[in-house]
Every structure is written in structure tokens, then in C-alpha cells.
Motif scaffolding. Structure first.
Motif, short mmCIF file in Angstrom:
data_model
loop_
_atom_site.label_atom_id
_atom_site.label_comp_id
_atom_site.label_asym_id
_atom_site.label_seq_id
_atom_site.Cartn_x
_atom_site.Cartn_y
_atom_site.Cartn_z
N PHE A 44 0.80 -1.23 0.00
CA PHE A 44 0.00 0.00 0.00
C PHE A 44 0.83 1.28 0.00
CE2 PHE A 44 -2.71 -3.16 2.22
CZ PHE A 44 -3.71 -3.23 1.25
N GLY A 45 2.16 1.18 0.00
CA GLY A 45 3.00 2.37 0.12
C GLY A 45 3.12 3.19 -1.14
N GLY A 46 2.87 2.60 -2.27
CA GLY A 46 2.99 3.33 -3.53
C GLY A 46 4.43 3.65 -3.87
N LEU A 47 5.35 2.85 -3.43
CA LEU A 47 6.76 3.09 -3.70
C LEU A 47 7.17 2.45 -5.02
CD1 LEU A 47 8.10 2.28 -0.13
CD2 LEU A 47 7.69 4.53 -1.10
N HIS A 50 8.32 -1.40 -4.54
CA HIS A 50 7.34 -2.09 -3.72
C HIS A 50 7.59 -3.60 -3.64
CE1 HIS A 50 5.76 -2.40 -7.79
NE2 HIS A 50 5.13 -3.50 -7.39
N ASP A 51 8.12 -4.18 -4.72
CA ASP A 51 8.37 -5.62 -4.70
C ASP A 51 9.46 -6.01 -3.70
OD1 ASP A 51 10.23 -4.32 -6.23
OD2 ASP A 51 10.37 -5.89 -7.76
N LEU A 52 10.44 -5.12 -3.49
CA LEU A 52 11.48 -5.37 -2.50
C LEU A 52 10.88 -5.47 -1.10
CD1 LEU A 52 14.55 -5.53 -1.79
CD2 LEU A 52 14.41 -3.08 -1.38
N PHE A 53 9.94 -4.57 -0.78
CA PHE A 53 9.30 -4.60 0.54
C PHE A 53 8.40 -5.83 0.70
CE2 PHE A 53 10.54 -0.17 0.43
CZ PHE A 53 10.92 0.05 1.74
#
Length: 158
Positions: A44-47, A50-53
Motif C-alpha cells: 500500500f506504500g505506492g513506492l 514495492h516488490d522489495l518490501f
């Protein structure tokens, strides 16, 4: 003359809550919460990464399984009558069957051990074999006698 010994019954300690291994329990819970938090930041972070997280959160949750295994195995209760010293003490209730199984196991193990020994060859248990009449045996069971006092050089090709 006999002496009587009175033994008090052993009361098992009961642990309320999370059991004996509280530290492993709380480490496991902390890793689960941290892994879910990192994973949700990825979702949900929109980074851009995001796949790393998402992968890092899944790895942290997977590593929490180590703490869960520690906690679970530390809380396994074994009744005192099940704890038996393995130096020949036989439980009264398993005397017949346990002894028979142990005999079969010992015979099988000694048979396997003796099958690896060569038939007809004596086992020499002397601490050292020094002298000029020592022969070495190879896998092919051909004897190699040590050379005489004269040194010989042989080439070995692989």
C-alpha cells in the motif's frame, strides 16, 4: 535389615499463558508483526521498489518460523515416567516386548557390522604394528609389501 525410602510424588509445574519459552514466543510475534508491516508498506506504500518490501516482509515472516519452532519444542511436556535412562534400565510395563525388540536390533546391528569385515581375516587389536613385515591392504584386497632398504621411485599416472 531393610531401610524404607519414601519418595514424594513429583508435581509437574504448569505454566500459564505462553508457556516456558516466553522469549522465543515474543521474538516470533515481533518478527511476524514486523514482517506484516514491511509487507503492507510494499503493498500500500505506492513506492517504486514495492516488490522489495513485499519480498523482505515475506522473508521476515518466514524467519519467524524459527522462533515458533523454538517456542513449540521448548513447551513439549514429557511425563517423568517416559524419561528413561538408556544404560540398561528397562521399564516394567515394556519388559517383554521392549527386550525382544532390543535383542533383534542388537543382532541386526552386529550382523551388519560383521558383514563389513572380510571373511577369514583376523582383526588385529594391537596398538601398533611396526616392523619390516607390515603389509598394507587396498580395496582390491591385494597385498602391498614395503620395499627393501633401497629406495625405488615409481610414477603414478591418473
Amino acid at each position: 535389615m531393610s531401610t524404607s525410602v519414601q519418595m514424594e510424588p513429583v508435581m509437574e509445574t504448569t505454566y500459564a499463558g505462553v508457556g516456558r519459552c516466553k522469549c522465543s514466543f515474543w521474538f516470533a510475534v515481533a518478527h511476524d508483526i514486523l514482517g506484516v508491516f514491511i509487507m503492507m508498506v510494499g503493498v500500500f506504500g505506492g513506492l517504486v521498489i514495492h516488490d522489495l518490501f513485499i519480498y523482505a516482509g515475506a522473508i521476515v515472516i518466514f524467519l519467524s518460523l524459527i522462533w515458533w519452532v523454538f517456542w513449540y519444542s521448548g513447551n513439549i511436556d514429557v511425563p517423568p515416567e517416559e524419561l528413561e535412562d538408556d544404560v540398561g534400565l528397562i521399564k516394567l510395563k515394556d519388559r517383554g516386548l521392549g527386550r525382544a525388540v532390543r535383542r533383534v536390533s542388537n543382532r541386526l546391528a552386529s550382523g551388519i557390522r560383521s558383514s563389513f569385515r572380510k571373511k577369514g581375516r583376523e582383526v588385529n587389536n594391537s596398538p601398533s604394528n611396526t616392523g619390516p613385515d607390515v603389509s598394507l591392504s587396498t580395496v582390491c584386497d591385494s597385498a602391498i609389501t614395503p620395499p627393501s632398504k633401497d629406495l625405488m621411485r615409481e610414477t603414478l599416472s591418473i
